[in-house]
Scaffold this active site. Structure first.
Site, PDB file in Angstrom:
ATOM      1  CE1 TYR A   1     -17.087  11.684 -15.335  1.00 28.21           C
ATOM      2  CE2 TYR A   1     -16.787  11.538 -12.970  1.00 28.21           C
ATOM      3  CZ  TYR A   1     -17.029  10.931 -14.181  1.00 28.21           C
ATOM      4  OH  TYR A   1     -17.212   9.577 -14.241  1.00 28.21           O
TER       5      TYR A   1
ATOM      6  CE  LYS B   1     -13.430   8.303 -17.466  1.00 32.88           C
ATOM      7  NZ  LYS B   1     -13.803   9.540 -16.813  1.00 32.88           N
TER       8      LYS B   1
ATOM      9  CG  ASP C   1     -10.771  16.604 -14.096  1.00 39.17           C
ATOM     10  OD1 ASP C   1     -10.086  16.044 -14.985  1.00 39.17           O
ATOM     11  OD2 ASP C   1     -11.809  16.107 -13.630  1.00 39.17           O
TER      12      ASP C   1
ATOM     13  NE  ARG D   1      -2.974   0.117   3.277  1.00 43.28           N
ATOM     14  CZ  ARG D   1      -2.345   0.322   4.436  1.00 43.28           C
ATOM     15  NH1 ARG D   1      -1.733   1.464   4.671  1.00 43.28           N
ATOM     16  NH2 ARG D   1      -2.325  -0.623   5.363  1.00 43.28           N
TER      17      ARG D   1
HETATM   18  C1  LIG Z   1     -14.078   9.909 -15.455  1.00 41.70           C
HETATM   19  C2  LIG Z   1     -13.772  11.238 -14.924  1.00 41.70           C
HETATM   20  C3  LIG Z   1     -13.527  11.445 -13.550  1.00 41.70           C
HETATM   21  C4  LIG Z   1     -13.629  10.325 -12.525  1.00 41.70           C
HETATM   22  O1  LIG Z   1     -12.709   9.308 -12.748  1.00 41.70           O
HETATM   23  P1  LIG Z   1     -12.980   7.753 -12.434  1.00 41.70           P
HETATM   24  O2  LIG Z   1     -11.736   7.097 -12.937  1.00 41.70           O
HETATM   25  O3  LIG Z   1     -14.221   7.345 -13.167  1.00 41.70           O
HETATM   26  O4  LIG Z   1     -13.148   7.634 -10.959  1.00 41.70           O
HETATM   27  C5  LIG Z   1     -13.224  12.724 -13.138  1.00 41.70           C
HETATM   28  N1  LIG Z   1     -13.161  13.763 -14.003  1.00 41.70           N
HETATM   29  C6  LIG Z   1     -13.413  13.603 -15.319  1.00 41.70           C
HETATM   30  C7  LIG Z   1     -13.341  14.795 -16.229  1.00 41.70           C
HETATM   31  C8  LIG Z   1     -13.713  12.349 -15.825  1.00 41.70           C
HETATM   32  O5  LIG Z   1     -13.973  12.210 -17.127  1.00 41.70           O
END
Ligand SMILES: *Cc1c(COP(=O)(O)O)cnc(C)c1O
Length: 394
Positions: free
Chosen positions: A109, A207, A182, A57
Site C-alpha cells: 500500500y 475500507k 495487512d 485516551r
Molecule cells: C487504506 C489502506 C491503508 C492505510 O489506512 P488509512 O486508514 O488510510 O490510514 C493501509 N493498507 C491498505 C491495504 C489500505 O488499503
C-alpha cells in the site's frame, strides 16, 4: 457457504458481528445499541479505584465495544483501534527500536511504503523489500536484527497472494520476529490471518469493515497477552486513538459486513469475467478467477474475495485517462471497500511516491486500472464500463 472451492465459511460470523460486545446488560439502561460515550474522564470511587475507564485516551466504552467485536471476527483475543490505518501502522512499528530490521512485502500500500521510506528510515530502522509471493525470499531476507515481517495479501494493486501459513512457519523459526499481515483487502469475513499463524492482523477500517466511506480508522487484532499489553501501552502513549463517534459508526458498519462482502464478491467476479472477454483489455488480475496464477493458493487460505480487482487496458496513459474520465457510475477516486464503486490509476495516484523504475519493475504501469467494485447492480456497472471503453476508442 462455500463459494467456488474457497474454504468453507465458518458458521456464526454474522451473529458475532451483530452481538459480540453489544450485550444490553453492560449498560444500566439496557439499550440495545451502543451509546456514543463522549465523556473524556470517568468518576473514581477512590484514587485509582474505577470501573475500568479513567481517561478517554486510555480507554472509552464506545471504543471497547468495537475492539471486542472486531477481535471476535478474527477469532482473536484482543483488538485495538486507532485514528487511521497508518496510525495503527505507526503504533505497531513503534514496537521496534533503532538498529532493528523489517522484512517488507515489495508490492505494498502506497501510504505504508511512504511511512517506511520517508519516516521510519530516519529512526535508524532498516528494511528489505521482498516479493513475498516467494516465501523463500522472505527466509533469505531475514537478518540477525530482524524483528518484524510485514506482508499484505492480496497486494495492492497487483492482487498478488502470499502464502500466510508458509511465511508464518519461516518467521516463527525465530522467536523474536513478529509477523504482521495487512488484511484490509479481504476483511475478516474472507480471511483470518491469526488462524494461519500471523501474530498481528492489521486493518484500515476505513475500507471494508466500516464500508460506508465516511470514517478513517485502523485496528490491530492479536492473540498474545504480551503483545496486547505492549500495544495497548503504545496506543495510549502515542495517542493516535479514534473518536467515540467514529467507533460507533464502524461498529454499525460491522452489522452488515457479511452481507456486503458476499455482494462485493458477486459483483467483482461478474465484472472480472466481463473484462476478461473485452477486446480492449490485455489482462485481468482477480484472485477468484482461474486465470490468476495463484488462484489455487487464494482458495486454500481465504473464504472468498472482495470487490478488488485490477486490469491492464490496451494502450498507455492516454487510454487510461480517457477511460477513467468517461466513467459515470464508477467514481474516479482513491480508497476502496465502500458501497460505491471506485476506479483509480495507481501509477498516478496511490503509487505516485514510488520511484518510477520500481513501479515499472512491479507492473504498476500507466495502463493498470484498479477497481473497487461496490454494491450497485452489476449490470449497471458493466454498462458503465462498456460505454467508457467505447468513449476511449471513439
Ligand atoms: C487504506 C489502506 C491503508 C492505510 O489506512 P488509512 O486508514 O488510510 O490510514 C493501509 N493498507 C491498505 C491495504 C489500505 O488499503
Amino acid at each position: 457457504m462455500s463459494v467456488d472451492g474457497y474454504l468453507m465459511q465458518e458458521p456464526g460470523f454474522a451473529t458475532k458481528a451483530i452481538h459480540v460486545g453489544q450485550e444490553p446488560e453492560r449498560w444500566s439502561s439496557s439499550n440495545v445499541v451502543t451509546p456514543i460515550v463522549l465523556s473524556t474522564t470517568f468518576k473514581q470511587q477512590s484514587p485509582s479505584q474505577h470501573k475500568g475507564f479513567e481517561y478517554g485516551r486510555s480507554g472509552n466504552p464506545s471504543r471497547e465495544v468495537l475492539e471486542q467485536c472486531l477481535s471476535s471476527l478474527d477469532n482473536g483475543k484482543y483488538g485495538l483501534c486507532f485514528s487511521s490505518g497508518l496510525a495503527a501502522a505507526t503504533t505497531v512499528i513503534s514496537l521496534l527500536s533503532a538498529g532493528d530490521h523489517i522484512v517488507v512485502m515489495d508490492d505494498l500500500y502506497g501510504g505504508t511504503y511512504e511511512l517506511l521510506t520517508e519516516v521510519i528510515e530516519r529512526r535508524d530502522i532498516t528494511f528489505t523489500f521482498v516479493d513475498a509471493r516467494y516465501p523463500e525470499r522472505v527466509a533469505s531476507a531475514i537478518q540477525r536484527n530482524t524483528r518484524m515481517v510485514w506482508i499484505e495479501t492480496p497486494t495492492n494493486p497487483l492482487m498478488g497472494i502470499v502464502d500466510i501459513k508458509q511465511v508464518s512457519e519461516i518467521v516463527h523459526a525465530y522467536e523474536e520476529i513478529i509477523l504482521v499481515v495487512d488484511n484490509t483487502f479481504l476483511s475478516s469475513y474472507f480471511q483470518r490471518p491469526l488462524m494461519l499463524g500471523a501474530d498481528i492482523v492489521f486493518y484500515s477500517l476505513t475500507k471494508y469493515l466500516n464500508g460506508h466511506t465516511d470514517v478513517l480508522m485502523g485496528a490491530l487484532v492479536m492473540n498474545s497477552n504480551e503483545l496486547h499489553e505492549r500495544l495497548k501501552f503504545l496506543q495510549n502513549s502515542l495517542g493516535a486513538v479514534p473518536s467515540p463517534f467514529e467507533c460507533f459508526m464502524v461498529n454499525r458498519g460491522l452489522k452488515t459486513l457479511a452481507l456486503r462482502m458476499e455482494q462485493h464478491m458477486k459483483n467483482g467476479l461478474a465484472i472480472g469475467r466481463y473484462l476478461e472477454k473485452h477486446p480492449l483489455v490485455d489482462k485481468v488480475l482477480h484472485p477468484g478467477l482461474p486465470s490468476h496464477p495463484q488462484h489455487q493458493l487464494a482458495k486454500s487460505q481465504s473464504y472468498g474475495h472482495s470487490g478488488m480487482l485490477s486490469f491492464y487496458i490496451k494502450g498507455g496513459l492516454e487510454e487510461s485517462q480517457k477511460f477513467l474520465s468517461s466513467l459515470k457510475v464508477f467514481t474516479l477516486g482513491a480508497s476502496l471497500g465502500g458501497f460505491q464503486s471506485l476506479a483509480m490509476l495507481s501509477s498516478q495516484m496511490s503509487h505516485a511516491p514510488m520511484p518510477i523504475e520500481d513501479r515499472i519493475r512491479l507492473g504498476i504501469t500507466d495502463n493498470l486500472i484498479r477497481l473497487s467494485v461496490g454494491l450497485e447492480e452489476a449490470q449497471d456497472l458493466i454498462a458503465d464500463l462498456d460505454q467508457a471503453f467505447k468513449a476511449t476508442v471513439s
